[in-house]
Design an enzyme around this catalytic site. Structure first.
Site, PDB file in Angstrom:
ATOM      1  CG  ASP A  76       7.396   7.360  -1.537  1.00 27.17           C
ATOM      2  OD1 ASP A  76       7.262   6.232  -2.031  1.00 27.17           O
ATOM      3  OD2 ASP A  76       6.771   8.373  -1.945  1.00 27.17           O
ATOM      4  CD  GLU A  96       9.833   4.176  -4.304  1.00 28.15           C
ATOM      5  OE1 GLU A  96       9.193   3.306  -4.899  1.00 28.15           O
ATOM      6  OE2 GLU A  96       9.361   5.301  -4.038  1.00 28.15           O
TER       7      GLU A  96
END
Ligand code: CA
Length: 665
Positions: free
Chosen positions: A348, A377
């Protein structure tokens, strides 16, 4: 002389006792703990406890018989510092006892009592760690558990799933609702008699189940699980322990550990690999997090004014570049691989982490198993004090070793920017999106026929190799693809939006790189138009399995595309050079919403010449074909390797908002 010696020894002893602990002026001066045994080490004869916090004046261990917050400790022990770790060895059998740590700072302030940052098991809500015998939590056959075969990262098709979403809807027919064990049930059916849950995922043909945060997070109160509570779980509490609310008994630390392993075992037995969504970029709490209370300051980045920096948008960001934080993250993912047999990690807000840490993590995981898949990400949710050039941002992907990033380029090229809800994309007829689609087709690699200046976000390729690019249309964040197409196409019929939806997924599943699907997108999943459903109700978030019969055409289409992708190497080219060699865009320069390409002569593929076209126009278009006789194997709603309709020569009609795949006979 004797007396003098005695006085000397006494003085030396007194001086030694009174010697103050070192006070370090900067984090760089903190001595490192080089070993891998922080936390507890259990045997029936003794348990050793260790934790690292060099810049405090003292530390305590408390042992409890239960995780009941009202209960006083059985024991309270002052820890001693040995080799830079606060240490205690207790020569008793402490099996299933709970414990906490607490430190006193150099000013004499006693900070909050906390669970062990290295905890392997926890009581309710993770407030107390627990000593367990990890071996005893292994399910039957665990020693023989093997990762399902995977020959290459390009072969991966990811299915992004929240544990609770799978089973909560009444139509799921799953007994262990909202639990890890819900993913182990087979033979479950929707009211229309179609498979749900694990059977559905297996039949769909994906290779990896990516689980939204399943480590222990904060926001769901594990002490009142009889009430409906929902959260995505991006608020980490304990990184090395499964989430309690997904277990059948969060108070007994053994249960969640055993049930998580059982889930992994069952998924492996059904040919599915397991990816954990990991959130090391920030912690759910800030000032009162266990890191801050036990090792003040060290785990976080700060602004020049001393405030917490906040690239996560959640109040803090982890300083992954500090040696003991880097070591913590590396040991944590290694632990999930070794103890739980996890097969991959999705980081993340990976753009918060430093590049060097991510590469060290990648090397270490690939040394354990070369097929572990890592992606993240490549962005942040705010500014970071660590310079952009040092962080694992999407544009820096070429510096990352065997780590992939999500392509927001193709995601937003297909359906419009996630920040402008009414914006259309290629599939809904927005011009100036063509190069972003081509960029996705080549998996964000370097290809001579892509005009990078016209790609929406990236003016250069950012993937060294196609396995560094995750192509996707939607994920848990933002609107579901189906809701988004409704919002951005007011007045457009449902059947037309279904065509757009299928075109999006056809682009994802025929493009080079790694394909990624949001769970339920094959059923035109809807969250009723809600965008950020991180704490919305089960009604909003749960997958409604009645949609499987209602939208059977789309489901079967996605299933067919996955099977076609897996059967043909041409859709999973191994290298950037192979894409440059075998994939050639056809001339569609006179049409801004028609992308077409051929893939030729791919070794180990019985399809020697393939043409793929995507038509984003609201009307059908004709495409000139290379010489020869061509068989359609996929169109806007059907995939059939045996062939659809009669052979075509010279030109083919591509229906509005649809994809077509043809093979030369
Ligand atoms: Ca929890």
């Amino acid at each position: 002389m004797k007396y003098l010696l005695l006085i000397f020894f006494t003085l030396t002893l007194l001086m030694h006792c009174a010697e103050p602990r070192p006070v370090y002026e900067s984090f760089e001066e903190y001595p490192i703990y080089p070993y891998d045994d922080l936390g507890f080490t259990y045997t029936p004869e003794q348990t050793t406890f260790k934790f690292w916090s060099p810049n405090v004046s003292g530390a305590k261990l408390r042992i409890y018989a239960s995780d009941d917050p009202a209960l006083v400790p059985e024991k309270e022990i002052e820890l001693e510092e040995v080799d830079n770790a606060w240490t205690a060895v207790i020569k008793e059998n402490l099996l299933d006892r709970y414990y906490t740590f607490q430190v006193t700072d150099h000013d004499g302030n006693v900070l909050n009592e906390c669970a062990d940052p290295y905890a392997r098991a926890l009581g309710v809500n993770g407030n107390r760690s627990q000593v367990i015998d990890l071996k005893s939590t292994d399910p039957a056959g665990w020693g023989g558990d093997v990762r399902p075969k995977l020959s290459d990262a390009k072969d991966i098709v990811i299915y992004e799933l929240h544990v609770r979403d799978l089973s909560l809807h009444p139509s799921a027919g799953i007994k262990q609702k909202g639990k890890f064990l819900g993913l182990t049930e087979t033979g479950t059916l929707s009211p229309q008699g179609l498979s749900t849950g694990l059977d559905h995922i297996r039949e769909l043909g994906v290779t990896h189940v990516h689980l939204l945060p399943s480590f222990d997070y904060m926001s769901v109160d594990e002490s009142r699980l009889d009430e409906p509570q929902f959260n995505w779980g991006y608020d980490p509490a304990n990184y090395n322990v499964p989430e309690g609310s997904y277990s059948t008994d969060p108070a007994d630390g053994n249960v969640r550990v055993r049930e998580f392993k059982q889930m992994v075992k069952t998924l492996h037995d059904h040919g599915l690999r397991v990816i954990m969504d990991v959130v090391y970029n920030h912690t759910g709490r800030t000032e009162d997090s266990k890191f801050e209370q036990l090792i003040p300051g060290y785990f976080y980045r700060f602004n020049e004014d001393g405030s917490y920096s906040n690239a996560s948008g959640c109040g803090n960001e982890i300083a992954s570049e500090r040696p003991m934080v880097r070591k913590y993250i590396r040991e944590s993912v290694e632990y999930w691989v070794n103890e739980y047999h996890v097969d991959g990690f999705r980081f993340d807000l990976m753009g918060i982490h430093d590049i060097a840490s991510m590469n060290e993590i990648s090397q270490s995981l690939h040394a354990i198993d070369n097929s572990i898949f890592i992606y993240g990400e490549g962005w942040t949710a705010g500014n970071s004090p660590l310079p952009d050039s040092l962080r694992a941002l999407k544009a820096n992907t070429p510096q990352l070793e065997r780590i992939a990033a999500f392509s927001d380029d193709i995601r937003d090229g297909m359906k419009g920017s996630v920040f402008h809800h009414e914006e259309k994309g290629f599939v809904s007829g927005a011009k100036s999106t063509k190069e972003s689609i081509k960029y996705g087709v080549v998996g964000a690699t370097l290809h001579p026929q892509v005009n990078y200046d016209s790609v929406n976000y990236s003016n250069a390729p950012w993937a060294n190799q196609p396995q560094q690019c995750i192509n996707y249309a939607s994920c848990h964040d933002n609107h579901t693809l189906w809701d988004r197409l409704e919002i951005s196409n007011p007045g457009v019929s449902e059947s037309r939006r279904e065509e757009m939806h299928r075109l999006s997924l056809a682009i994802v599943l025929t493009s080079q790189g790694v394909a990624f699907l949001h769970a339920g997108t094959e059923l035109l999943r809807s969250k009723g138009g809600e965008e950020n459903s991180y704490k919305s109700s089960d009604e909003v978030n749960a997958i409604d399995w009645t949609r499987k019969s209602k939208y059977r055409v789309t489901h079967d289409y996605v299933q067919g595309l996955i099977a076609m992708r897996k059967a043909h190497r041409a859709f999973r080219l191994r290298t950037t050079e192979a894409i440059q060699t075998h994939l050639n865009f056809l001339d569609t320069d006179d049409d801004e919403l028609l992308v077409a390409y051929e893939i030729k002569d791919v070794p180990n593929d019985n399809w020697k010449h393939i043409v793929v076209a995507y038509n984003g126009n609201g009307e059908s278009k004709y495409l000139d074909l290379p010489a020869g006789s061509w068989q359609i194997v996929a169109n806007g709603d059907t995939v059939d390797e045996g062939g659809i309709g009669r052979a075509v020569l010279r030109r083919v009609r591509v229906d509005n908002n649809s994809a077509i795949v043809l093979v030369k006979k």
